[in-house]
Scaffold this active site. Structure first.
Site, PDB file in Angstrom:
ATOM      1  N   GLY A  86      11.521  26.137  12.245  1.00  0.00           N
ATOM      2  CA  GLY A  86      11.530  27.321  12.969  1.00  0.00           C
ATOM      3  C   GLY A  86      12.731  27.591  13.975  1.00  0.00           C
ATOM      4  O   GLY A  86      13.409  26.898  14.315  1.00  0.00           O
ATOM      5  N   LEU A  87      12.107  28.481  14.988  1.00  0.00           N
ATOM      6  CA  LEU A  87      13.083  28.866  16.257  1.00  0.00           C
ATOM      7  C   LEU A  87      14.386  29.255  15.597  1.00  0.00           C
ATOM      8  O   LEU A  87      15.258  28.839  16.425  1.00  0.00           O
ATOM      9  CB  LEU A  87      13.032  27.716  17.197  1.00  0.00           C
ATOM     10  CG  LEU A  87      11.646  27.443  17.949  1.00  0.00           C
ATOM     11  CD1 LEU A  87      11.980  26.372  18.821  1.00  0.00           C
ATOM     12  CD2 LEU A  87      11.441  28.909  18.790  1.00  0.00           C
ATOM     13  N   CYS A  88      14.254  29.937  14.567  1.00  0.00           N
ATOM     14  CA  CYS A  88      15.742  30.415  14.240  1.00  0.00           C
ATOM     15  C   CYS A  88      15.496  31.957  13.832  1.00  0.00           C
ATOM     16  O   CYS A  88      16.062  32.488  12.815  1.00  0.00           O
ATOM     17  CB  CYS A  88      16.329  29.672  12.957  1.00  0.00           C
ATOM     18  SG  CYS A  88      14.972  29.774  11.664  1.00  0.00           S
ATOM     19  N   GLY A  89      15.174  32.698  14.756  1.00  0.00           N
ATOM     20  CA  GLY A  89      15.065  34.214  14.596  1.00  0.00           C
ATOM     21  C   GLY A  89      14.249  34.498  13.233  1.00  0.00           C
ATOM     22  O   GLY A  89      13.287  34.012  13.031  1.00  0.00           O
TER      23      GLY A  89
END
Lengths: 286, 142
Positions: A86-89
């Protein structure tokens, strides 16, 4: 007014978060460059094989491959390419959203939907929907290899051959530029053929050993190369999206630190003023 | 050099371009034996076995490439070798397919356990295919 010590701790914690997001931003930036290179490298193969298929379509073998024949769509297959982490907008969310839209469109026409999931995030999301998942693969990493994808692709191609699915789509994020990635839906099967370009005459290949086997091999490799290209492009998108998201996070952390510093200074000043007032008041009383 | 005494040769794999340029002659291990391709060859489409592709450059030098199988397309002025990146064996593909299916079933159940048997099988097939390639390489070198 909160105590100065609490504010100091808070500032320290935000600062360490900012350090992490900054590091992630830089890692994503360098990985994005490499992913873009790989994306570029996969282009010649895709182009060449598309030309060969264009030629094949112009040639007239006495054999029509099932991959080229349009069928009544009673059931469709969708390959969803998502990231592992994750952590990709909003990257994965956007891909899932357009997948759901595609699903609704075909379900509205009375077609059943079968899924093939590439990437852990897709597996986690679509598991809850309870739709039939024919194949899935996660943990492809930053450098997906063709051989890791072969198994899943084969499952979908077999399903198409057996008639479990009549149409195959792939949904992945398309790399427009560093700031923009948009989900695209591409139809893989039946193969949409383009024109062959420079060949006008009536002609045919010599096939060795026989036409059916070779055309089958070429078409299978074509689909595989398309899926590979989507996977590589998806990695480039993931890195770009992460870079942008982490840049925003770092900026926000900087702003937060500024605000907290202001509050901290005010609290410190208030404490000093209070102390002074007490001393002055005490002196006056004496 | 006159244009019709050379043939344009492209060798590409899904993970990158390997060779592109003019050649005097190209030798490819096709499914039914090695073939040499000179300019103005008849259009031909065939599979390649794993082995060595030899490109004779216009200046007489030769370049060698190893391919693990793939497809060969010949047009009178162009040779295209679509090389497979992965060393493929039919049973290996099968094992990978089984693995992907089982993983999907596991994912549906909620526990993502590794399917060790299928994995070991795939590993074995891969190792065997690579071993074969290495032996071939040795034979040609030695």
């Amino acid at each position: 007014m909160p105590g100065t010590k609490e504010i100091r701790t808070k500032i320290a914690s935000v600062k360490s978060t900012q350090k992490i997001t900054k590091a992630m931003e830089m890692v994503a930036a360098s990985k994005m460059r490499r992913a873009q290179d790989r994306m570029r490298l996969s282009r010649p193969y895709a182009e060449k094989i598309r030309i060969v298929i264009g030629h094949l379509n112009k040639a007239n073998p006495d054999y029509r491959h099932p991959f080229l024949v349009e069928r009544e769509p009673k059931s469709i297959g969708i390959i969803v390419v998502s990231s592992d982490r994750g952590l990709c907008g909003a990257l994965n969310t956007n891909v899932f959203k357009s997948t759901l839209m595609l699903m609704r469109e075909w379900q509205g026409k009375g077609a059943k939907v079968n899924l093939c999931l590439l990437g852990n995030k897709g597996v986690a999301f679509f598991r809850r929907l309870g739709l039939p998942i024919l194949a899935s693969i996660g943990g492809l990493g930053d450098r997906p290899h063709v051989k890791d994808l072969l198994g899943s692709v084969k499952v979908m191609l077999d399903a198409y051959r057996e008639g479990t699915i009549d149409r195959l789509f792939i949904v992945n994020a398309q790399f427009v530029n560093t700031m923009t990635q948009k989900p695209v839906v591409t139809q893989l099967l039946p193969v949409e053929t383009s024109d062959a370009g420079d060949l006008q005459e009536h002609w045919d290949y010599i096939y060795e050993p026989n036409a059916a086997e070779i055309i089958d091999g070429v078409l299978m490799r074509y689909i595989e190369s398309q899926v590979y290209r989507s996977a590589v492009e998806s990695v480039a998108c993931e890195m770009a999206a992460r870079m942008v998201a982490m840049k925003a996070a770092s900026d926000n952390a900087g702003k937060l630190i500024g605000d907290l510093q202001l509050v901290y200074n005010k609290a410190r000043q208030a404490a000093i003023t209070k102390e002074l007032a007490e001393i002055v008041g005490g002196a006056a009383a004496v | 050099m006159a244009a019709d005494s050379t043939i344009h040769c492209d060798i590409v794999s899904a993970e990158g371009e390997i060779f592109s340029g003019p050649a005097k002659m190209v030798f490819v291990p096709a499914a039914q034996g090695e073939i040499g391709i000179a300019p103005r060859h008849a259009p031909l489409l065939t599979m390649i076995k794993s082995g060595e592709v030899r490109v004779q450059l216009p200046d007489g030098q030769e370049q060698f490439f190893f391919v693990g199988g793939g497809t060969l397309e010949i047009q009178p002025k162009k040779v295209t070798v679509l090389a497979d990146t992965a060393v493929r064996a039919k049973d290996m593909d099968e094992a990978a397919a089984v693995e992907a299916k089982q993983r999907a079933e596991e994912a549906l159940k909620g526990n993502i356990d590794k399917i060790e048997q299928a994995e070991a099988l795939a590993e074995l097939a891969r190792a065997a295919a690579q071993l074969k390639m290495i032996q071939k390489l040795r034979k040609i070198k030695g």
